[in-house]
Design a protein around this motif. Sequence first.
Motif, short mmCIF file in Angstrom:
data_model
loop_
_atom_site.label_atom_id
_atom_site.label_comp_id
_atom_site.label_asym_id
_atom_site.label_seq_id
_atom_site.Cartn_x
_atom_site.Cartn_y
_atom_site.Cartn_z
N GLU A 244 -3.43 5.13 -22.10
CA GLU A 244 -3.85 6.31 -23.31
C GLU A 244 -4.55 7.58 -22.70
O GLU A 244 -4.42 8.69 -23.30
N ASN A 245 -5.01 7.38 -21.43
CA ASN A 245 -5.33 8.54 -20.75
C ASN A 245 -4.65 8.30 -19.41
O ASN A 245 -4.19 7.45 -18.85
N PRO A 246 -4.66 9.63 -18.65
CA PRO A 246 -4.05 9.49 -17.20
C PRO A 246 -4.45 8.77 -16.30
O PRO A 246 -5.62 8.82 -15.82
N THR A 247 -3.49 7.64 -15.92
CA THR A 247 -4.12 6.94 -14.60
C THR A 247 -2.85 6.54 -13.90
O THR A 247 -1.78 7.17 -14.39
N ALA A 248 -2.97 6.09 -12.76
CA ALA A 248 -2.03 5.90 -11.73
C ALA A 248 -1.28 4.47 -11.93
O ALA A 248 -0.52 4.15 -11.18
N ALA A 249 -1.55 3.88 -13.05
CA ALA A 249 -0.83 2.56 -13.21
C ALA A 249 0.56 2.45 -13.37
O ALA A 249 1.17 1.73 -12.82
N GLY A 250 0.94 3.48 -14.21
CA GLY A 250 2.65 3.65 -13.96
C GLY A 250 3.05 3.86 -12.68
O GLY A 250 4.15 3.03 -12.31
N PRO A 251 2.67 5.01 -11.94
CA PRO A 251 3.42 5.20 -10.65
C PRO A 251 2.89 3.73 -9.64
O PRO A 251 3.95 3.57 -8.87
N ILE A 252 1.93 3.26 -9.66
CA ILE A 252 1.84 2.01 -8.84
C ILE A 252 2.56 1.12 -9.07
O ILE A 252 3.21 0.22 -8.25
N SER A 253 2.82 0.85 -10.65
CA SER A 253 3.93 -0.29 -10.75
C SER A 253 5.33 -0.08 -10.28
O SER A 253 5.95 -0.99 -9.52
N GLN A 254 5.73 1.17 -10.34
CA GLN A 254 6.93 1.49 -9.76
C GLN A 254 7.05 1.72 -8.42
O GLN A 254 8.08 1.37 -7.75
N PHE A 255 6.09 2.09 -7.66
CA PHE A 255 5.94 2.15 -6.25
C PHE A 255 6.07 0.60 -5.59
O PHE A 255 6.78 0.88 -4.57
N LEU A 256 5.62 -0.43 -6.03
CA LEU A 256 5.71 -1.49 -5.70
C LEU A 256 7.27 -2.15 -5.79
O LEU A 256 7.62 -2.60 -4.82
N GLN A 257 7.84 -1.64 -6.80
CA GLN A 257 9.54 -1.90 -6.65
C GLN A 257 10.20 -1.24 -5.76
O GLN A 257 11.11 -1.66 -4.96
N ALA A 258 9.83 0.18 -5.68
CA ALA A 258 10.70 1.01 -4.81
C ALA A 258 10.30 0.59 -3.18
O ALA A 258 11.33 0.28 -2.59
N ALA A 259 9.10 0.09 -2.82
CA ALA A 259 9.00 -0.49 -1.81
C ALA A 259 9.82 -1.63 -1.39
O ALA A 259 10.27 -1.90 -0.27
N ILE A 260 9.99 -2.64 -2.36
CA ILE A 260 10.78 -3.96 -2.23
C ILE A 260 12.32 -3.36 -2.02
O ILE A 260 12.93 -3.99 -1.04
N ASP A 261 12.77 -2.26 -2.78
CA ASP A 261 13.99 -2.06 -2.61
C ASP A 261 14.15 -1.49 -1.15
O ASP A 261 15.11 -1.65 -0.54
N ALA A 262 13.30 -0.59 -0.59
CA ALA A 262 13.18 -0.17 0.54
C ALA A 262 13.36 -1.06 1.65
O ALA A 262 14.38 -1.39 2.62
N GLY A 263 12.68 -2.34 1.40
CA GLY A 263 12.76 -3.37 2.30
C GLY A 263 13.95 -4.14 2.32
O GLY A 263 14.45 -4.67 3.24
N ILE A 264 14.63 -4.21 1.16
CA ILE A 264 15.91 -4.92 1.01
C ILE A 264 16.86 -4.19 1.73
O ILE A 264 17.65 -4.60 2.61
N ALA A 265 17.04 -2.69 1.80
CA ALA A 265 17.71 -1.92 2.59
C ALA A 265 17.59 -2.18 4.07
O ALA A 265 18.44 -2.14 4.83
N ARG A 266 16.25 -2.24 4.38
CA ARG A 266 15.83 -2.37 6.07
C ARG A 266 16.54 -3.60 6.34
O ARG A 266 17.15 -3.64 7.39
N GLY A 267 16.29 -4.87 5.70
CA GLY A 267 16.84 -6.03 6.06
C GLY A 267 18.43 -6.14 6.09
O GLY A 267 19.14 -6.45 7.05
N THR A 268 19.23 -5.42 5.22
CA THR A 268 20.51 -5.26 5.19
C THR A 268 21.19 -4.67 6.15
O THR A 268 22.04 -5.07 6.85
N ILE A 269 20.46 -3.66 6.52
CA ILE A 269 20.97 -2.60 7.87
C ILE A 269 20.91 -3.31 8.98
O ILE A 269 21.55 -3.31 9.89
#
Length: 413
Positions: A244-269
């Motif tokens: 309802e008000n500006p908070t970092a809840a959305g960016p934090i949720s998405q950040f967690l997912q992006a970090a996992i994707d980066a880790g998947i890339a790291r392990g695959t390489i």
Amino acid sequence: MSEPQTAVHTGDPYLQALPQQSAHRIRSDAEAVEIARALAADFAREAAQRDRERRLPIAELNAFSQSGLWGITVPRAYGGAGVSFRTLGEVLKTIAAADPSLAQLPQNHLAVVDHLRLDGTEEQKRFFFGLVLDGVRFGNAFSERGSRTVSEFQTRIEADGDGFRVNGQKFYSSGALLAHWVPTVAVDAEKRPHLAFIPRTSEGLRVINDWSSFGQRTTASGTVLLENVRVPAEHMLPVWRAFENPTAAGPISQFLQAAIDAGIARGTIAETIAQVRSHARPWLDSGQEHAWQDPYSIQQVGNLQIRLRAAEAVLDLAADKIAVAVDAPGADSVAEASIAVAEAKVLTTEIAILAANTLFELVGTRSTLEEYNLDRHWRNARTHTLHDPVRWKFHAVGNYFLNGIKPPRHPWI
């Protein structure tokens, strides 16, 4: 605050006992990264076998939560380490490089911890942060199948005396099967979402092990059924306030997912390099003795490393923007954090999928044999990167810079 109920699902083979001893208390960012690296080395050993057999990582999960890593975002004022977002990203990347399913298990748990920070009462923070620091795991019952959009929920809460009743059905419930508590999103009569903290043993709550995805096979996900589940008022969190008000809840949720994707890339390489060094053959026209001398293989590995470095660098920049938005929440700071995370999500998605495709290209036909199970890298990358459509990340970034339009505030941006 109420204590968890006694187990009622005597025939449920997946119920996990509460920790017999408190989890380790991590005190610093450096210690968090060190512990993550040690765990990752162990988790990697049977990751391929667990994927092949769809064997739930129960022992590994217990070691993971008892290590203290599930509590590193608890604020220092409540006894946690309160690590930086850069450190949080590094921890998730490290675990995901070893086993992406294990890295996804605390994804929603960490989002719940953040929502407690934002909207919990002091009593709720002391109680639930204490549980987290003791090693208690939160699963999730957020998403539903069949709704018109991901944000439209059919699961309802209704007042019942001094508490509430929850009824509905959930899916994509990562971690719920092996969790101690199952935080559940339900809407009130005004369609405002609330987060109901429900012990896994609660009467009327059932978690079904029916996750059948070709990737992220061992995330302890599946269907959650809620039939007239009783929830005390003190276990209800008004998460709608976070947007309802500006908070970092959305960016934090998405950040967690992006970090996992980066880790998947790291392990695959890392897997690609190991396979090219050990098993791949040089192409006959290269004139080389070994595949690792092939100039085009060298070029491709260089391309992967550069793109991974870029993705991780932007992820770090996004972590810094989130930190600013947490310390000084406002329309501008939250928008900047959302845009930075969207940029990172584009890059981590692209490198995760590119790395998986390149693995097969460089190693050749043998890489497709079932006995090696190398396709798990592509399956995991393709599955986890589908959490949110990356095409809309391009839209958010373009609209922001071209038209000055801030992105919407919700958990998916």
